[in-house]
Design a protein around this motif. Structure first.
Motif: not given
Length: 191
Positions: A67-72, A74-75, A85-86
């Motif tokens: 999982i790729f997350a920005l500031h916690g 998940p994107l 997958f978004p």
């Protein structure tokens, strides 16, 4: 995939990604989702979702899910080295980032239970497939829209191209990957 996902049990590690790897991921996302490249420079859709100067966190989970997350938040996520997958929350913010297929009212309860979408649910009167000129290929990531609803109810993977779905009209058309109410939908922040 996220039917029984518990952050405490399923998350193995969280690490910041090196900038060279981030550039590779951004390029892969733009290649897979051409609509994210709309606009130029800072007006680009991907730049709004994930600004270049922001570091993204890789959250490694059991079952080889990343999982790729920005500031916690998940994107995107990925299984093994498969397609990106978004998350459904991201798709609701940017609804045009994926091609769309539609299911009829009768298929909604099955989607919300995690079932794959069958051809008749897409070809019936309430279903929707794109015209032949905009055919969706097998293996494409799609937004699953539900009859009478404004936002996507799920994200799926085409198991056959949209023209084949119309011709065959039986069997699995779209594998359900994430949907409203699954454990990824419930997970708003990974910290």
């Amino acid at each position: 995939m996220f039917k029984k996902f518990s952050p405490k049990e399923d998350i193995a590690s969280q690490t910041s990604i090196k900038s060279s790897v981030q550039r590779h991921i951004r390029a892969s996302l733009l290649k897979q989702f051409p609509l994210l490249a709309q606009g130029e420079g800072e007006a680009q859709v991907l730049e709004h979702i994930w600004p270049k100067k922001e570091n993204i966190t890789l959250v490694k989970c059991k079952e080889h899910i990343s999982i790729f997350a920005l500031h916690g938040e998940p994107l995107f996520f990925q299984h093994f080295d498969g397609p990106f997958f978004p998350t459904l929350r991201l798709l609701h913010k940017y609804p045009n980032m994926l091609p769309q297929v539609g299911i009829d009212r009768g298929a909604i309860k099955f989607l919300l239970a995690g079932a794959s979408m069958m051809c008749p649910g897409l070809t019936s009167a309430g279903g929707m497939l794109p015209p032949s000129s905009h055919s969706i290929p097998e293996g494409a990531v799609v937004a699953i829209m539900a009859e009478g609803k404004d936002h996507a109810a799920g994200v799926g993977l085409m198991k056959m191209d949209s023209e084949q779905v119309k011709k065959v009209n039986k069997g699995v058309a779209v594998e359900s990957i994430t949907y409203l109410g699954d454990d990824l939908w419930s997970l708003q922040n990974i910290s």
